[in-house]
Design an enzyme around this catalytic site. Structure first.
Site, PDB file in Angstrom:
ATOM      1  N   ARG A  92     -10.287  -3.474  -4.756  1.00 38.66           N
ATOM      2  CA  ARG A  92     -11.436  -2.987  -3.894  1.00 38.66           C
ATOM      3  C   ARG A  92     -12.473  -3.290  -5.266  1.00 38.66           C
ATOM      4  O   ARG A  92     -13.711  -4.230  -5.067  1.00 38.66           O
ATOM      5  CB  ARG A  92     -11.763  -2.498  -2.855  1.00 38.66           C
ATOM      6  CG  ARG A  92     -11.606  -3.385  -1.694  1.00 38.66           C
ATOM      7  CD  ARG A  92     -11.972  -1.982  -0.142  1.00 38.66           C
ATOM      8  NE  ARG A  92     -11.514  -2.929   1.484  1.00 38.66           N
ATOM      9  CZ  ARG A  92     -11.256  -1.989   1.991  1.00 38.66           C
ATOM     10  NH1 ARG A  92     -12.078  -1.099   1.966  1.00 38.66           N
ATOM     11  NH2 ARG A  92     -10.784  -2.577   3.402  1.00 38.66           N
ATOM     12  N   ARG A 115       1.177  -1.613   0.006  1.00 40.43           N
ATOM     13  CA  ARG A 115       0.179  -0.024   0.038  1.00 40.43           C
ATOM     14  C   ARG A 115       0.550   0.936  -0.004  1.00 40.43           C
ATOM     15  O   ARG A 115       2.554   1.035   0.285  1.00 40.43           O
ATOM     16  CB  ARG A 115      -0.855  -0.202   0.923  1.00 40.43           C
ATOM     17  CG  ARG A 115      -1.909  -1.024   1.162  1.00 40.43           C
ATOM     18  CD  ARG A 115      -2.936  -1.535   2.525  1.00 40.43           C
ATOM     19  NE  ARG A 115      -3.565  -0.181   2.676  1.00 40.43           N
ATOM     20  CZ  ARG A 115      -4.770   0.065   3.353  1.00 40.43           C
ATOM     21  NH1 ARG A 115      -4.353  -0.113   3.784  1.00 40.43           N
ATOM     22  NH2 ARG A 115      -5.841   1.432   3.105  1.00 40.43           N
ATOM     23  N   ASP A 165     -15.020   2.895   2.837  1.00 39.62           N
ATOM     24  CA  ASP A 165     -14.995   1.604   3.384  1.00 39.62           C
ATOM     25  C   ASP A 165     -16.539   1.035   3.207  1.00 39.62           C
ATOM     26  O   ASP A 165     -16.080  -0.272   3.361  1.00 39.62           O
ATOM     27  CB  ASP A 165     -14.507   1.728   4.643  1.00 39.62           C
ATOM     28  CG  ASP A 165     -13.398   2.088   5.211  1.00 39.62           C
ATOM     29  OD1 ASP A 165     -11.948   2.148   3.990  1.00 39.62           O
ATOM     30  OD2 ASP A 165     -12.998   2.182   6.860  1.00 39.62           O
ATOM     31  N   LYS A 215      -6.393   0.152  -1.030  1.00 41.00           N
ATOM     32  CA  LYS A 215      -7.010  -0.323   0.512  1.00 41.00           C
ATOM     33  C   LYS A 215      -6.382  -2.209   0.722  1.00 41.00           C
ATOM     34  O   LYS A 215      -5.954  -2.417  -0.188  1.00 41.00           O
ATOM     35  CB  LYS A 215      -8.395  -0.446   0.381  1.00 41.00           C
ATOM     36  CG  LYS A 215      -9.019   0.708   0.375  1.00 41.00           C
ATOM     37  CD  LYS A 215      -9.134   2.040   1.351  1.00 41.00           C
ATOM     38  CE  LYS A 215      -8.966   3.352   1.048  1.00 41.00           C
ATOM     39  NZ  LYS A 215      -9.245   4.041   2.634  1.00 41.00           N
TER      40      LYS A 215
HETATM   41  C1  S3P Z   1      -9.365   5.723   8.212  1.00 46.19           C
HETATM   42  C2  S3P Z   1      -9.351   6.289   6.834  1.00 46.19           C
HETATM   43  C3  S3P Z   1      -9.641   6.128   5.574  1.00 46.19           C
HETATM   44  C4  S3P Z   1      -9.971   4.359   5.070  1.00 46.19           C
HETATM   45  C5  S3P Z   1      -9.733   3.876   6.530  1.00 46.19           C
HETATM   46  C6  S3P Z   1      -9.660   3.905   8.183  1.00 46.19           C
HETATM   47  C7  S3P Z   1      -9.487   6.483   9.640  1.00 46.19           C
HETATM   48  O1  S3P Z   1      -8.465   6.268   4.959  1.00 46.19           O
HETATM   49  O2  S3P Z   1     -10.221   3.853   4.505  1.00 46.19           O
HETATM   50  O3  S3P Z   1     -10.416   2.157   6.347  1.00 46.19           O
HETATM   51  O4  S3P Z   1      -9.603   5.815  10.227  1.00 46.19           O
HETATM   52  O5  S3P Z   1      -8.259   7.317   9.381  1.00 46.19           O
HETATM   53  P1  S3P Z   1      -7.852   6.993   4.252  1.00 46.19           P
HETATM   54  O6  S3P Z   1      -7.584   7.951   4.970  1.00 46.19           O
HETATM   55  O7  S3P Z   1      -7.086   6.670   3.224  1.00 46.19           O
HETATM   56  O8  S3P Z   1      -9.101   7.389   2.776  1.00 46.19           O
END
Ligand code: S3P
Length: 458
Positions: free
Chosen positions: A375, A151, A344, A371
């Site tokens: 996905r 990632r 999500d 992710k």
């Molecule tokens: C999250 C932010 C999101 C989300 C992840 C949890 C967080 O990611 O997809 O499951 O807790 O800050 P991104 O900040 O990369 O969009």
């Protein structure tokens, strides 16, 4: 369609993402979960504590001045990773996820970890801790599992280097493992090309104890739990639309936190009830922060019956009870600006789209490819197995809903949100289905099947 939605690590032509790669081995997937369709879902339930808020409560608690209790932490493996990493940094945490007692270290530095910090599958842990560790005068290394190491980390590495942190990683800092020598930072104002709460939080954590203003702007507002929790703990923080400004250099106070139910976990129950005729569920004490419930707006457009009752505020977060009744859904168009608010939940929205009448279009969602799995490719593959016509695009999907799906053999690609989406789809399929690689649901929702059992009528 055959193969896997796994990503390439090397710099790449985005069209390659549409090519299937190797399928996961049987050893990786383990035995499947076999699921019979249900007649309906009925009853009252709750969901585990919110994962995003749990990570932040532990990390901000570790930086606070005093002792605080955190109730109802997420029992998932991701939050356990954050908890364990903080312990390796010398933070004193006692108790259990039901009620943890944490002693903040305030401005005194963390302990230099003796070994590599392992964040497992948790992107939130590695990105948030990169921010925290950049501000600490010590050397640390962070790594995680195979998915985590594919990632992108440059989104946090780049601004943290601009603040003065020394960070090394594979491919010039694009991928973990990351090694950080922190300390000696200066605050910056950063315009992020991606809307990301993880990047925003990393910068705010790095800037927390620096004299001066750390600012962060993003194209669309991402989840704002960090801003809310910092304010709740006494930090000076200003908000202007998609821009946040933190006046650093002050302490934050330890304050007890009750973590509300996770709206992303609730989404699986919500969609499950919507697609099984005759269902009615009440899901209590769910966080309804506007930056997290974009999926409810999308479902509302699709014709879903979801009521939000007894709206209240708990520790700076809005909380409500949700009442869901099964509904006839119709296709919709999800616009790029809506994506951060339901990032999500898009896999489970794809399931809702399959059960809807008509076409659903999702665009501007290329983030889904980086992710826990790709996905977009994972859902395209699984929807196809369900007998649904689906077009995969670089930044989204077009799904031709049929109002029903056939029995299927689904694959999670070791991604918890894919596994949970497939389980929910199987409950309303036309016959018995199998989901391979379902145990990864423990990342965010351990005990999901047990929680469903009393709600299922056959
Ligand atoms: C999250 C932010 C999101 C989300 C992840 C949890 C967080 O990611 O997809 O499951 O807790 O800050 P991104 O900040 O990369 O969009």
């Amino acid at each position: 369609m055959k193969g896997s939605p796994k990503r390439q690590v090397s710099s790449r032509d985005p069209s390659q993402d549409l090519l299937p790669g190797p399928a996961p081995s049987a050893a990786e997937e383990g035995p499947p979960v076999c699921l019979e369709p249900v007649r309906r879902l009925y009853g009252r339930t709750s969901v585990p504590g919110d994962k995003s808020i749990s990570h932040r409560a532990l990390i901000l608690g570790a930086l606070s001045a005093g002792v605080m209790k955190i109730r109802n932490l997420s029992p998932g493996e991701d939050v356990r990773s954050t908890w364990q990493c903080l312990e390796h940094l010398g933070v004193d945490i006692e108790g259990s996820v039901g009620e943890a007692r944490l002693t903040g270290r305030a401005r005194s530095s963390m302990k230099e970890p003796e070994d590599v910090l392992d964040v497992g599958n948790s992107g939130t842990t590695i990105r948030l801790l990169s921010g925290l560790l950049s501000a600490q005068p010590l050397f640390s290394t962070l790594t995680g599992d195979g998915s985590l190491r594919q990632r992108p980390m440059d989104r946090v590495v780049k601004p943290l280097r601009l603040m003065g942190a020394e960070i090394w990683g594979r491919d010039g800092g694009r991928y973990a493992p990351l090694a950080i020598r922190g300390g000696g930072l200066s605050p910056i104002c950063y315009d992020s090309p991606v809307a990301s709460a993880q990047v925003k939080t990393a910068l705010l954590l790095a800037g927390l104890f620096l004299q001066g203003e750390t600012c962060f702007s993003e194209p669309y507002l991402s989840r704002d739990h960090t801003e809310r929790m910092l304010r709740y703990m006494g930090a000076e923080i200003g908000l202007e639309r998609n821009r946040v400004i933190l006046r650093g250099g002050r302490r934050i106070d330890a304050r007890d936190i009750d973590v509300p139910g996770d709206p992303s976990s609730a989404a699986f129950l919500v969609v499950g009830a919507l697609i099984t005729p005759g269902s009615e569920l009440e899901i209590r004490r769910v966080c309804v922060n506007p930056t997290r419930i974009g999926y409810l707006k999308v479902l509302d457009r699709m014709g879903a019956s979801v009521e939000m009752n007894d709206l209240r505020e708990v520790c700076g977060e809005p909380v409500a009870d949700l009442r869901v009744r099964s509904s006839r859904l119709k296709g919709t168009t999800l616009l790029p600006e809506e994506v951060p608010g339901c990032i999500d939940e898009i896999p489970v929205l794809c399931v809702a789209a399959a059960f809807a009448e008509g076409r659903t279009r999702i665009a501007g969602a290329a983030e889904l490819r980086v992710k826990e799995s790709d996905r977009i490719a994972a859902m395209a593959w699984n929807l196809n197995e369900m007998g649904i016509d689906v077009v995969e695009r670089p930044d989204g999907l077009e799904i031709e809903g049929r109002g029903k799906i056939k029995a299927f053999r689904g694959r999670s690609w070791q991604d918890h949100r894919i596994a949970l989406s497939l389980i929910v789809a199987a409950l309303a399929a036309e016959g018995p289905s199998r989901v391979f690689g379902a145990e990864c649901m423990n990342i965010s929702f351990p005990g999901f099947l047990d929680r469903m059992t009393p709600l299922v009528e056959r």
